[in-house]
Design an enzyme around this catalytic site. Sequence first.
Site, PDB file in Angstrom:
ATOM      1  N   SER A  79       2.620   4.161  -7.218  1.00  0.00           N
ATOM      2  CA  SER A  79       2.330   2.793  -7.660  1.00  0.00           C
ATOM      3  C   SER A  79       3.142   1.840  -6.805  1.00  0.00           C
ATOM      4  CB  SER A  79       2.759   2.646  -9.126  1.00  0.00           C
ATOM      5  OG  SER A  79       2.904   1.289  -9.453  1.00  0.00           O
ATOM      6  N   SER A  80       2.592   0.674  -6.538  1.00  0.00           N
ATOM      7  CA  SER A  80       3.348  -0.323  -5.759  1.00  0.00           C
ATOM      8  C   SER A  80       4.627  -0.691  -6.498  1.00  0.00           C
ATOM      9  CB  SER A  80       2.500  -1.582  -5.558  1.00  0.00           C
ATOM     10  OG  SER A  80       1.278  -1.232  -4.964  1.00  0.00           O
ATOM     11  N   ARG A  81       4.603  -0.624  -7.818  1.00  0.00           N
ATOM     12  CA  ARG A  81       5.780  -1.013  -8.606  1.00  0.00           C
ATOM     13  C   ARG A  81       6.933  -0.023  -8.482  1.00  0.00           C
ATOM     14  NH1 ARG A  81       4.492  -5.158 -12.403  1.00  0.00           N
ATOM     15  NH2 ARG A  81       2.244  -5.457 -12.561  1.00  0.00           N
ATOM     16  N   HIS A 109      -3.446   4.378  -2.264  1.00  0.00           N
ATOM     17  CA  HIS A 109      -4.429   3.527  -1.580  1.00  0.00           C
ATOM     18  C   HIS A 109      -5.031   4.264  -0.380  1.00  0.00           C
ATOM     19  CE1 HIS A 109      -1.784   0.257  -3.379  1.00  0.00           C
ATOM     20  NE2 HIS A 109      -2.965  -0.014  -3.863  1.00  0.00           N
ATOM     21  N   GLN A 167      -8.274   0.190 -16.903  1.00  0.00           N
ATOM     22  CA  GLN A 167      -8.877  -0.749 -15.948  1.00  0.00           C
ATOM     23  C   GLN A 167     -10.203  -0.196 -15.424  1.00  0.00           C
ATOM     24  OE1 GLN A 167      -6.860  -3.137 -12.712  1.00  0.00           O
ATOM     25  NE2 GLN A 167      -7.488  -1.411 -11.446  1.00  0.00           N
ATOM     26  N   LEU A 219       0.819  -1.213   0.000  1.00  0.00           N
ATOM     27  CA  LEU A 219       0.000   0.000   0.000  1.00  0.00           C
ATOM     28  C   LEU A 219       0.854   1.266   0.000  1.00  0.00           C
ATOM     29  CD1 LEU A 219      -2.704  -1.160   2.580  1.00  0.00           C
ATOM     30  CD2 LEU A 219      -2.710  -1.398   0.089  1.00  0.00           C
TER      31      LEU A 219
HETATM   32  O1  PAF Z   1      -5.515  -2.208  -9.545  1.00  0.00           O
HETATM   33  C1  PAF Z   1      -5.210  -3.213  -8.883  1.00  0.00           C
HETATM   34  O2  PAF Z   1      -4.481  -3.160  -7.897  1.00  0.00           O
HETATM   35  C2  PAF Z   1      -5.766  -4.576  -9.318  1.00  0.00           C
HETATM   36  O3  PAF Z   1      -5.851  -4.673 -10.691  1.00  0.00           O
HETATM   37  C3  PAF Z   1      -7.127  -4.900  -8.666  1.00  0.00           C
HETATM   38  C4  PAF Z   1      -8.207  -3.936  -9.112  1.00  0.00           C
HETATM   39  C5  PAF Z   1      -6.992  -4.876  -7.162  1.00  0.00           C
HETATM   40  C6  PAF Z   1      -7.588  -6.304  -9.077  1.00  0.00           C
HETATM   41  O4  PAF Z   1      -6.670  -7.266  -8.678  1.00  0.00           O
END
Ligand code: PAF
Length: 279
Positions: free
Chosen positions: A185-187, A37, A153, A33
């Site tokens: 981003s987590s990445r 988030h 997404q 997180l």
């Molecule tokens: O955006 C994300 O972190 C993922 O694609 C999600 C929406 C949690 C689905 O695994």
Amino acid sequence: MEVFTTIKEVRNFCKKSKSMGRSIGLIPTMGALHGGHIALVKKCREENDTTILSIFINPLQFNNKSDLLKYPRNTDKDLEILKKHSVNCIFIPDAKEMYPVPDERVFNFGSLDKRMEGHFRPTHFNGVAKIVSRLLQITDADRAYFGEKDYQQLAIIKHLVKNLNFNTKIVPCPTVREKDGLAMSSRNALLTDEQRRNAAVISEVLKEASKKTGLTVQELKERVCRKINDTPGLEVEYFEIADGETLQPAVYREASENGLVGCIAVKAGEVRLIDNMVF
Ligand code: PAF
């Protein structure tokens, strides 16, 4: 704060909340997180009586094993953060719990997934739809929160919810950025110091391009790609200027009633960064 690992527990928790007339907000995550988030948590808490956050690294949305293995994991720290932000319930299932039998569903998103992420990660959105539809079925949430950083997404999840008649309202939340503009981003945790410094150019160039008048769509695309590709260690995978709703590529800058969005994916070594900006 309740921490559940089984569907049965979460379902009971949600049913009980609903029977007491409490509204439910859901935040689906894959953990690791960050500030983005936390912004979702804050909005969810403002708008709902009960906030549920799921942490599940969904194997079905990864196109290759090494990406899945490398995805950052930090559950202990995540739980500490969530406690501080008074989340009511955390759902941390494992893959067997979420997919007790193979999920063979194939979703049709029309033209929404044919380009950009959908093109470069062919099974990705089908995997996202599988997990998001399951989480919505389990929780029967009134609202679910997603970041605008993952623009395509978000469009696909809105389509899914309409198509399958879910009662859940999808709430888009603005991208949260680091001080130098890099989208959280987590990445980002996987970047080297040098890659991290250089990655700031992505949002700088998008911002500059979004304000630039007098250039055609093609000229803007070339300008953005050139500036990013000229930065050491960065390589543009795609950059598209698309209709803000249909995600179809724009031909003219002024043409769309839905507004235009510039969506980009950039490789920094093995790490893939995505971002977007309204044009
Ligand atoms: O955006 C994300 O972190 C993922 O694609 C999600 C929406 C949690 C689905 O695994």
